[in-house]
Design an enzyme around this catalytic site. Structure first.
Site, PDB file in Angstrom:
ATOM      1  N   ASP A   1       0.831  -1.206   0.000  1.00  0.00           N
ATOM      2  CA  ASP A   1       0.000   0.000   0.000  1.00  0.00           C
ATOM      3  C   ASP A   1       0.865   1.257   0.000  1.00  0.00           C
ATOM      4  O   ASP A   1       2.038   1.218  -0.378  1.00  0.00           O
ATOM      5  CB  ASP A   1      -0.936  -0.035   1.215  1.00  0.00           C
ATOM      6  CG  ASP A   1      -2.301   0.544   0.919  1.00  0.00           C
ATOM      7  OD1 ASP A   1      -2.380   1.767   0.699  1.00  0.00           O
ATOM      8  OD2 ASP A   1      -3.284  -0.208   0.897  1.00  0.00           O
TER       9      ASP A   1
ATOM     10  N   HIS B   1      -3.211   5.827   3.633  1.00  0.00           N
ATOM     11  CA  HIS B   1      -4.172   4.804   3.233  1.00  0.00           C
ATOM     12  C   HIS B   1      -3.744   3.436   3.751  1.00  0.00           C
ATOM     13  O   HIS B   1      -4.566   2.634   4.212  1.00  0.00           O
ATOM     14  CB  HIS B   1      -4.274   4.811   1.712  1.00  0.00           C
ATOM     15  CG  HIS B   1      -5.233   3.830   1.129  1.00  0.00           C
ATOM     16  ND1 HIS B   1      -4.857   2.570   0.723  1.00  0.00           N
ATOM     17  CD2 HIS B   1      -6.555   3.912   0.860  1.00  0.00           C
ATOM     18  CE1 HIS B   1      -5.907   1.923   0.230  1.00  0.00           C
ATOM     19  NE2 HIS B   1      -6.948   2.720   0.301  1.00  0.00           N
TER      20      HIS B   1
ATOM     21  N   SER C   1     -11.385  -0.670  -0.531  1.00  0.00           N
ATOM     22  CA  SER C   1     -10.107  -0.915   0.151  1.00  0.00           C
ATOM     23  C   SER C   1     -10.318  -1.571   1.499  1.00  0.00           C
ATOM     24  O   SER C   1      -9.686  -2.573   1.833  1.00  0.00           O
ATOM     25  CB  SER C   1      -9.352   0.398   0.354  1.00  0.00           C
ATOM     26  OG  SER C   1      -8.695   0.793  -0.794  1.00  0.00           O
TER      27      SER C   1
END
Length: 570
Positions: free
Chosen positions: A277, A323, A497
């Site tokens: 990520d 994120h 996600s």
């Protein structure tokens, strides 16, 4: 490009650290308090030296695994100020105070080893130490499978021999081509950097990628040529003693996670979920205990996709919001420890941080491929070999691309044959086509639901992608998660996600319970049997027996995934 995941701040209540309040000396003096007397030498200017007694009390001497309030009391004649330190250091310490009594909240202990703190009182040149123990999670006999034989193996991964040209009408990195040739000598003549399986990486002038690729194929110098595609993040005790858990509970109930947790006990080797990520705030106390050891972390790209600078042992994000941290917190936030959030895996899985996005928020075919190879054990980046000391069993890809990627497909086939289970987001474009790599047959594709369990649509052009390749759905609307560096700050994540993270953690719970079946994480060579076994288990525990276009097999009942009576999972 698909819209980025959105996060919104929500009120997070009082801070956990420091949490200091005045407590009257007579209000809390239990029988199990730890108390000590210290002789203190006092010397005033022009006054004779005198001796007095000081009392230092820490109560209680033990806290349960979920942590709790710890009270301090001190008394010393003629002393108005003391300093108290802790080892290991707690936030807010060392503390210098005039208050004769105060309290702090101590986080719980998600490990299976007792955690001991030593508190030292300093006054008038005298030091006095008291200890506190936070109880560990119970240690149990490791679960095993009753199955006497493993499942039949999947067919060997197909041999990739693509021909022709990849798509150049999708986002890609400039100045590079991925070429495939059945002849190694042709790759050498092209000056391509050798990759696995007949692939090579070529540098070409920027702006001429499509023309060069066409010329290579037409002239017979390569069987196939494609750009390096770009991908984007597809953003974003039971019940446990986590302060925001009531807000999580409705989402967790969609997958019956509390019922699953009751079937599991701590104390066995924990499966590893690699999260490839944007980067991670690895020093957060509400996440760090459930990360793999630091030497295993990897940044495959550094700050620039054009000039990768890989580094092992680091995985820090670029900027103030991450994120990757949000995705990791859904999987493995420390649970039942008094922190804000609970993780789906309830401290029974570890996250391996792999950073694949650069400072501009870009990642490409090679970065994802290298993350998959590293998760499985080893990869090469720019001529350097990186060996993973903590190989993963699951890889979470909360990202989405816009084109089928044959090079990445060949890597997915290879790591699946090694035993990796790859879970990916279906994408957030409200499209009837599942994004790649989730659409790959080597990947478990996960879409998002709203608070009613329906396919999530968050706004015009912003909803969970769906289609025949979709396997399952999971919560993806207003999911509480960590994103920043600051402890106890919680945001709401929207997107596939976080949905993928729910399923990755559920797969990890299945692997945790069935360690013997999988040869204590593939040491017995389960290899390509693993993906088939996991799919069969998840489908047996899912909402629908026949998949639909919008929801696939639907939500997964995690309690059925870990139920010993479910023959499909044991």
């Amino acid at each position: 490009m698909q819209p980025a995941e959105r996060e919104e701040s929500v009120p997070d209540g009082p801070r956990l650290f420091p949490s200091i309040s005045t407590v009257g000396l007579s209000t809390f003096r239990p029988l199990w308090a730890v108390a000590g007397l210290a002789a203190v030498v006092l010397a005033g200017c022009g006054q004779p030296i005198a001796q007095t007694q000081a009392e230092f009390t820490v109560a209680p001497a033990r806290l349960p695994v979920s942590g709790g309030e710890l009270s301090f009391f001190w008394q010393a004649e003629g002393i108005t100020e003391v300093t108290i330190s802790s080892d290991p250091q707690l936030p807010g310490f060392p503390l210098t105070t005039r208050d004769r009594s105060f309290s702090v909240r101590v986080r719980g202990n998600p490990t299976t080893t007792a955690r001991t703190y030593r508190f030292t009182l300093e006054l008038g040149g005298v030091r006095k130490t008291q200890t506190l123990t936070v109880e560990p999670q119970a240690s149990v006999s490791c679960p095993s499978s009753s199955r006497s034989a493993v499942r039949a193996a999947l067919a060997a991964p197909e041999q990739f021999s693509p021909t022709g040209l990849g798509r150049f009408d999708r986002p890609y990195a400039s100045g590079r081509l991925l070429v495939f040739s059945k002849s190694n000598s042709r790759l050498q003549k092209l000056g391509a950097v050798r990759l696995e399986g007949g692939w090579g990486l070529m540098r070409v002038p920027q702006g001429q990628e499509a023309a060069k690729a066409r010329a290579l194929v037409e002239q017979g110098l390569a069987d196939y040529a494609q750009p390096e595609y770009l991908y984007e993040a597809a953003e974003a005790a039971v019940p446990p003693a986590n302060r925001q858990y009531p807000a999580q509970n409705e989402l967790f109930a969609q997958m019956r996670l509390e019922q699953a947790w009751k079937s599991l006990s701590a104390g066995c080797p924990r499966p590893v979920v690699a999260v490839a990520d944007t980067g991670f705030f690895t020093d957060r106390p509400d996440l760090a205990p459930n990360l793999t050891p630091q030497p295993s972390w990897l940044d495959v790209v550094g700050s620039s996709l054009e000039a990768p600078q890989p580094r092992q042992g680091v995985a820090a994000p670029h900027g103030g919001n991450s994120h990757g941290t949000a995705v990791a917190s859904v999987i493995a936030a420390t649970t039942n420890d008094g922190s804000m959030l609970a993780g789906v895996s309830y401290n029974l899985a570890q996250v391996l941080p792999i950073k694949i996005f650069d400072a501009q928020g870009r990642t490409g075919t090679l970065q994802i491929a290298q993350a998959l190879e590293y998760a499985a054990g080893q990869t090469q980046i720019g001529g350097q070999t990186f060996t993973n000391p903590t190989p993963a069993q699951v890889v979470n890809l909360s990202l989405a691309g816009q084109a089928y990627d044959p090079y990445l497909e060949s890597v997915l086939a290879r790591v699946t044959a090694q035993g990796l289970v790859v879970v990916a987001s279906s994408g957030n474009g409200d499209s009837d086509s599942v994004s790649y790599p989730a659409s790959s047959p080597y990947v478990i594709a996960v879409g998002a639901t709203d608070d009613q369990g329906r396919r999530a649509v968050w706004g015009s052009g912003f909803g969970s992608n769906y289609g025949p390749e979709l396997d399952f759905v999971a919560p993806g609307t207003a999911v509480p998660s960590y994103g920043g560096q600051e402890a106890d700050v919680v945001g709401n994540a929207y997107g596939t996600s976080v949905s993928a993270a729910f399923v990755s953690a559920t797969v990890a719970l299945h692997l945790y319970q069935n360690q013997r079946q999988y040869g204590t994480f593939y040491a017995g060579g389960a290899g390509s049997q693993v993906l088939q076994a996991v799919r069969e288990c998840l489908r047996s525990a899912a909402q629908f027996s026949t998949p639909s276009l919008e929801l696939g097999y639907g939500l997964i009942d995690a309690s059925k995934v870990v139920d010993p009576a479910n023959a499909a999972c044991n």
